[in-house]
Design a protein around this motif. Structure first.
Motif, PDB file in Angstrom:
ATOM      1  N   GLU A  39      -4.366  -1.562  -7.763  1.00  0.00           N
ATOM      2  CA  GLU A  39      -5.661  -0.986  -7.385  1.00  0.00           C
ATOM      3  C   GLU A  39      -5.496   0.490  -7.052  1.00  0.00           C
ATOM      4  O   GLU A  39      -4.648   0.859  -6.237  1.00  0.00           O
ATOM      5  CB  GLU A  39      -6.236  -1.692  -6.157  1.00  0.00           C
ATOM      6  CG  GLU A  39      -6.786  -3.072  -6.418  1.00  0.00           C
ATOM      7  CD  GLU A  39      -7.455  -3.644  -5.175  1.00  0.00           C
ATOM      8  OE1 GLU A  39      -8.080  -4.711  -5.292  1.00  0.00           O
ATOM      9  OE2 GLU A  39      -7.361  -3.033  -4.097  1.00  0.00           O
ATOM     10  N   GLY A  40      -6.330   1.337  -7.665  1.00  0.00           N
ATOM     11  CA  GLY A  40      -6.364   2.750  -7.309  1.00  0.00           C
ATOM     12  C   GLY A  40      -7.480   3.022  -6.323  1.00  0.00           C
ATOM     13  O   GLY A  40      -8.607   2.535  -6.490  1.00  0.00           O
ATOM     14  N   HIS A  41      -7.181   3.794  -5.274  1.00  0.00           N
ATOM     15  CA  HIS A  41      -8.173   4.155  -4.250  1.00  0.00           C
ATOM     16  C   HIS A  41      -8.158   5.669  -4.054  1.00  0.00           C
ATOM     17  O   HIS A  41      -7.082   6.278  -4.013  1.00  0.00           O
ATOM     18  CB  HIS A  41      -7.858   3.474  -2.918  1.00  0.00           C
ATOM     19  CG  HIS A  41      -7.956   1.980  -2.962  1.00  0.00           C
ATOM     20  ND1 HIS A  41      -9.052   1.286  -2.530  1.00  0.00           N
ATOM     21  CD2 HIS A  41      -7.068   1.057  -3.404  1.00  0.00           C
ATOM     22  CE1 HIS A  41      -8.846  -0.007  -2.684  1.00  0.00           C
ATOM     23  NE2 HIS A  41      -7.640  -0.178  -3.216  1.00  0.00           N
ATOM     24  N   THR A  42      -9.331   6.271  -3.893  1.00  0.00           N
ATOM     25  CA  THR A  42      -9.447   7.708  -3.670  1.00  0.00           C
ATOM     26  C   THR A  42     -10.158   7.979  -2.354  1.00  0.00           C
ATOM     27  O   THR A  42     -10.665   7.059  -1.704  1.00  0.00           O
ATOM     28  CB  THR A  42     -10.236   8.385  -4.808  1.00  0.00           C
ATOM     29  OG1 THR A  42     -11.610   7.970  -4.723  1.00  0.00           O
ATOM     30  CG2 THR A  42      -9.674   8.012  -6.174  1.00  0.00           C
TER      31      THR A  42
ATOM     32  N   SER B 249       0.858  -1.186   0.000  1.00  0.00           N
ATOM     33  CA  SER B 249       0.000   0.000   0.000  1.00  0.00           C
ATOM     34  C   SER B 249       0.894   1.237   0.000  1.00  0.00           C
ATOM     35  O   SER B 249       1.740   1.409   0.871  1.00  0.00           O
ATOM     36  CB  SER B 249      -0.915   0.005   1.225  1.00  0.00           C
ATOM     37  OG  SER B 249      -1.788   1.122   1.185  1.00  0.00           O
ATOM     38  N   ILE B 250       0.694   2.116  -1.011  1.00  0.00           N
ATOM     39  CA  ILE B 250       1.549   3.282  -1.187  1.00  0.00           C
ATOM     40  C   ILE B 250       0.692   4.540  -1.120  1.00  0.00           C
ATOM     41  O   ILE B 250      -0.319   4.662  -1.832  1.00  0.00           O
ATOM     42  CB  ILE B 250       2.294   3.241  -2.537  1.00  0.00           C
ATOM     43  CG1 ILE B 250       3.020   1.897  -2.705  1.00  0.00           C
ATOM     44  CG2 ILE B 250       3.282   4.392  -2.653  1.00  0.00           C
ATOM     45  CD1 ILE B 250       3.619   1.696  -4.075  1.00  0.00           C
ATOM     46  N   SER B 251       1.096   5.498  -0.291  1.00  0.00           N
ATOM     47  CA  SER B 251       0.382   6.768  -0.176  1.00  0.00           C
ATOM     48  C   SER B 251       0.413   7.512  -1.505  1.00  0.00           C
ATOM     49  O   SER B 251       1.413   7.489  -2.228  1.00  0.00           O
ATOM     50  CB  SER B 251       1.024   7.622   0.922  1.00  0.00           C
ATOM     51  OG  SER B 251       0.477   8.916   0.923  1.00  0.00           O
ATOM     52  N   ASP B 252      -0.692   8.197  -1.846  1.00  0.00           N
ATOM     53  CA  ASP B 252      -0.762   8.849  -3.154  1.00  0.00           C
ATOM     54  C   ASP B 252       0.249   9.975  -3.304  1.00  0.00           C
ATOM     55  O   ASP B 252       0.658  10.299  -4.407  1.00  0.00           O
ATOM     56  CB  ASP B 252      -2.180   9.372  -3.420  1.00  0.00           C
ATOM     57  CG  ASP B 252      -2.476  10.645  -2.649  1.00  0.00           C
ATOM     58  OD1 ASP B 252      -2.049  10.737  -1.487  1.00  0.00           O
ATOM     59  OD2 ASP B 252      -3.129  11.536  -3.214  1.00  0.00           O
ATOM     60  N   LYS B 253       0.701  10.566  -2.181  1.00  0.00           N
ATOM     61  CA  LYS B 253       1.635  11.680  -2.292  1.00  0.00           C
ATOM     62  C   LYS B 253       3.003  11.231  -2.806  1.00  0.00           C
ATOM     63  O   LYS B 253       3.785  12.060  -3.266  1.00  0.00           O
ATOM     64  CB  LYS B 253       1.780  12.394  -0.953  1.00  0.00           C
ATOM     65  CG  LYS B 253       2.485  11.604   0.125  1.00  0.00           C
ATOM     66  CD  LYS B 253       2.563  12.423   1.398  1.00  0.00           C
ATOM     67  CE  LYS B 253       3.301  11.677   2.508  1.00  0.00           C
ATOM     68  NZ  LYS B 253       3.388  12.472   3.742  1.00  0.00           N
ATOM     69  N   LEU B 254       3.274   9.910  -2.735  1.00  0.00           N
ATOM     70  CA  LEU B 254       4.513   9.389  -3.309  1.00  0.00           C
ATOM     71  C   LEU B 254       4.397   9.154  -4.805  1.00  0.00           C
ATOM     72  O   LEU B 254       5.407   9.039  -5.493  1.00  0.00           O
ATOM     73  CB  LEU B 254       4.897   8.068  -2.637  1.00  0.00           C
ATOM     74  CG  LEU B 254       5.422   8.136  -1.209  1.00  0.00           C
ATOM     75  CD1 LEU B 254       5.713   6.739  -0.699  1.00  0.00           C
ATOM     76  CD2 LEU B 254       6.678   8.981  -1.135  1.00  0.00           C
TER      77      LEU B 254
ATOM     78  N   LYS C  38      -5.069   9.157   4.196  1.00  0.00           N
ATOM     79  CA  LYS C  38      -4.821   7.725   4.352  1.00  0.00           C
ATOM     80  C   LYS C  38      -5.570   6.924   3.282  1.00  0.00           C
ATOM     81  O   LYS C  38      -5.071   5.891   2.814  1.00  0.00           O
ATOM     82  CB  LYS C  38      -5.255   7.269   5.736  1.00  0.00           C
ATOM     83  CG  LYS C  38      -4.401   7.809   6.871  1.00  0.00           C
ATOM     84  CD  LYS C  38      -4.913   7.325   8.214  1.00  0.00           C
ATOM     85  CE  LYS C  38      -4.085   7.905   9.364  1.00  0.00           C
ATOM     86  NZ  LYS C  38      -4.586   7.462  10.693  1.00  0.00           N
ATOM     87  N   ASN C  39      -6.761   7.375   2.910  1.00  0.00           N
ATOM     88  CA  ASN C  39      -7.582   6.634   1.952  1.00  0.00           C
ATOM     89  C   ASN C  39      -7.110   6.819   0.517  1.00  0.00           C
ATOM     90  O   ASN C  39      -7.405   5.987  -0.342  1.00  0.00           O
ATOM     91  CB  ASN C  39      -9.052   7.045   2.085  1.00  0.00           C
ATOM     92  CG  ASN C  39      -9.660   6.566   3.386  1.00  0.00           C
ATOM     93  OD1 ASN C  39      -9.277   5.528   3.904  1.00  0.00           O
ATOM     94  ND2 ASN C  39     -10.602   7.329   3.922  1.00  0.00           N
ATOM     95  N   ARG C  40      -6.387   7.919   0.229  1.00  0.00           N
ATOM     96  CA  ARG C  40      -5.849   8.128  -1.119  1.00  0.00           C
ATOM     97  C   ARG C  40      -4.561   7.310  -1.244  1.00  0.00           C
ATOM     98  O   ARG C  40      -3.519   7.703  -0.754  1.00  0.00           O
ATOM     99  CB  ARG C  40      -5.571   9.611  -1.371  1.00  0.00           C
ATOM    100  CG  ARG C  40      -6.812  10.482  -1.374  1.00  0.00           C
ATOM    101  CD  ARG C  40      -6.499  11.869  -1.896  1.00  0.00           C
ATOM    102  NE  ARG C  40      -5.457  12.534  -1.121  1.00  0.00           N
ATOM    103  CZ  ARG C  40      -5.688  13.310  -0.065  1.00  0.00           C
ATOM    104  NH1 ARG C  40      -6.934  13.502   0.349  1.00  0.00           N
ATOM    105  NH2 ARG C  40      -4.694  13.895   0.587  1.00  0.00           N
ATOM    106  N   ARG C  41      -4.665   6.171  -1.909  1.00  0.00           N
ATOM    107  CA  ARG C  41      -3.529   5.268  -1.957  1.00  0.00           C
ATOM    108  C   ARG C  41      -3.602   4.395  -3.199  1.00  0.00           C
ATOM    109  O   ARG C  41      -4.660   4.299  -3.841  1.00  0.00           O
ATOM    110  CB  ARG C  41      -3.515   4.377  -0.708  1.00  0.00           C
ATOM    111  CG  ARG C  41      -4.687   3.389  -0.669  1.00  0.00           C
ATOM    112  CD  ARG C  41      -4.934   2.855   0.701  1.00  0.00           C
ATOM    113  NE  ARG C  41      -5.937   1.792   0.728  1.00  0.00           N
ATOM    114  CZ  ARG C  41      -7.243   1.991   0.684  1.00  0.00           C
ATOM    115  NH1 ARG C  41      -7.747   3.218   0.596  1.00  0.00           N
ATOM    116  NH2 ARG C  41      -8.085   0.957   0.718  1.00  0.00           N
ATOM    117  N   THR C  42      -2.483   3.780  -3.531  1.00  0.00           N
ATOM    118  CA  THR C  42      -2.424   2.773  -4.587  1.00  0.00           C
ATOM    119  C   THR C  42      -1.976   1.468  -3.948  1.00  0.00           C
ATOM    120  O   THR C  42      -0.994   1.431  -3.211  1.00  0.00           O
ATOM    121  CB  THR C  42      -1.443   3.177  -5.693  1.00  0.00           C
ATOM    122  OG1 THR C  42      -1.903   4.384  -6.304  1.00  0.00           O
ATOM    123  CG2 THR C  42      -1.343   2.079  -6.749  1.00  0.00           C
ATOM    124  N   LYS C  43      -2.719   0.418  -4.214  1.00  0.00           N
ATOM    125  CA  LYS C  43      -2.380  -0.889  -3.648  1.00  0.00           C
ATOM    126  C   LYS C  43      -1.872  -1.789  -4.769  1.00  0.00           C
ATOM    127  O   LYS C  43      -2.526  -1.944  -5.800  1.00  0.00           O
ATOM    128  CB  LYS C  43      -3.605  -1.501  -2.976  1.00  0.00           C
ATOM    129  CG  LYS C  43      -3.321  -2.844  -2.304  1.00  0.00           C
ATOM    130  CD  LYS C  43      -4.563  -3.430  -1.661  1.00  0.00           C
ATOM    131  CE  LYS C  43      -4.931  -2.693  -0.386  1.00  0.00           C
ATOM    132  NZ  LYS C  43      -6.044  -3.356   0.321  1.00  0.00           N
TER     133      LYS C  43
END
Length: 281
Positions: free
Chosen positions: A193-196, A153-158, A257-262
């Protein structure tokens, strides 16, 4: 009360003949007696309150004892039922045990297959954790193993700028390390997986969070394929929009926290079932 009445009567009768000093003394005695009476009433009230508490506690304990007695009767009844198992039931149990024994080899095969997959996943997690955490804060990237699957799980800011599906320059460093581990395990499939968060979005070709999450997933997928050589038949791109949050979207911190790429590294099911069949034979 009798003492007070007596003092008052004496005060009235002798008011005309007592001295001022005696009168003051009587008044003091009267006040002292009234204070003593008040103290007695206060103590009586406290005692009544304590009695009510004790009565309530006693009732609760009696109910508990009653419940325990009933529970004991139920337990004894169950024990009696267990002791009257028929010989037929006993024979059925023996038959089931015999059938299970015949399947021990198959069960052991499954266990061995799972052990192999678990060992592989732990090795993948070790390499990912060691490589990915260099220069990256722990809260921005997380690697976990659940059953036969490795989750990154990677934070979207990265990876992305806010509201965009174009990857940042910093993203390539992370994706290159992931691609290296993925390429070392060619028998594993990779799902992105993209999550927003729940903030509505609408711009250009992006209609909503479904679009944004899917476009982010495909952006990562293309980089893994075209830049780092991951075989496309191993890749799966998926958009999950805002509907699988880690935490409620009720604060800026939680939304972040919810904005992430898995990125999910998982065994190919057909190979896994082939492995089970081989071990069972």
């Amino acid at each position: 009360m009798k003492k007070i009445s007596f003092i008052l009567l004496a005060t009235v009768i002798l008011s005309s003949c007592v001295t001022k000093k005696e009168f003051v003394a009587l008044q003091a005695e009267k006040q002292k007696t009234e204070k003593e009476l008040l103290a007695v009433k206060t103590n009586l009230q406290k005692c009544l309150i304590e009695k009510e508490k004790d009565d309530a506690q006693t009732f609760a304990l009696k109910e508990q004892v009653k419940y325990l007695k009933q529970d004991k009767k139920t337990a004894l009844k169950q024990v009696e039922n267990l002791t009257v198992l028929t010989q037929s039931s006993s024979d059925n149990i023996k038959s089931v045990i015999s059938q299970l024994s015949e399947k021990d080899k198959y069960i052991n095969g499954i266990r061995d297959a799972m052990t192999q997959k678990d060992s592989l996943n732990l090795a993948i997690k070790y390499h990912l954790t060691r490589n990915l955490t260099e220069g990256i804060q722990d809260k921005d990237i997380e690697v976990n193993v659940e059953k036969t699957v490795v989750f990154i799980s990677i934070s979207d800011k990265l990876l992305f700028k806010s509201g965009s599906y174009n990857v940042t320059d910093n993203a390539y460093t992370v994706l290159e390390k992931i691609a290296k581990v993925v390429n070392d395990q060619p028998e594993m499939d990779v799902m992105i997986e993209g999550h927003t968060d729940s903030t509505p979005i609408k711009r250009d070709i992006i209609q909503d969070n479904w679009d944004l999450s899917a476009l982010r997933a495909t952006s990562i997928t293309r980089i893994l394929q075209y830049k780092y050589g991951v075989q496309p038949q191993r890749l799966i791109a998926a958009g999950r929009s805002q509907y699988v949050p880690l935490v409620p979207n009720n604060s800026p911190e939680n939304k972040a926290k919810n904005r992430r790429t898995k990125i999910i590294i998982m065994p190919r099911l057909n190979q896994f079932f082939d492995l089970l069949e081989q071990d069972a034979k």
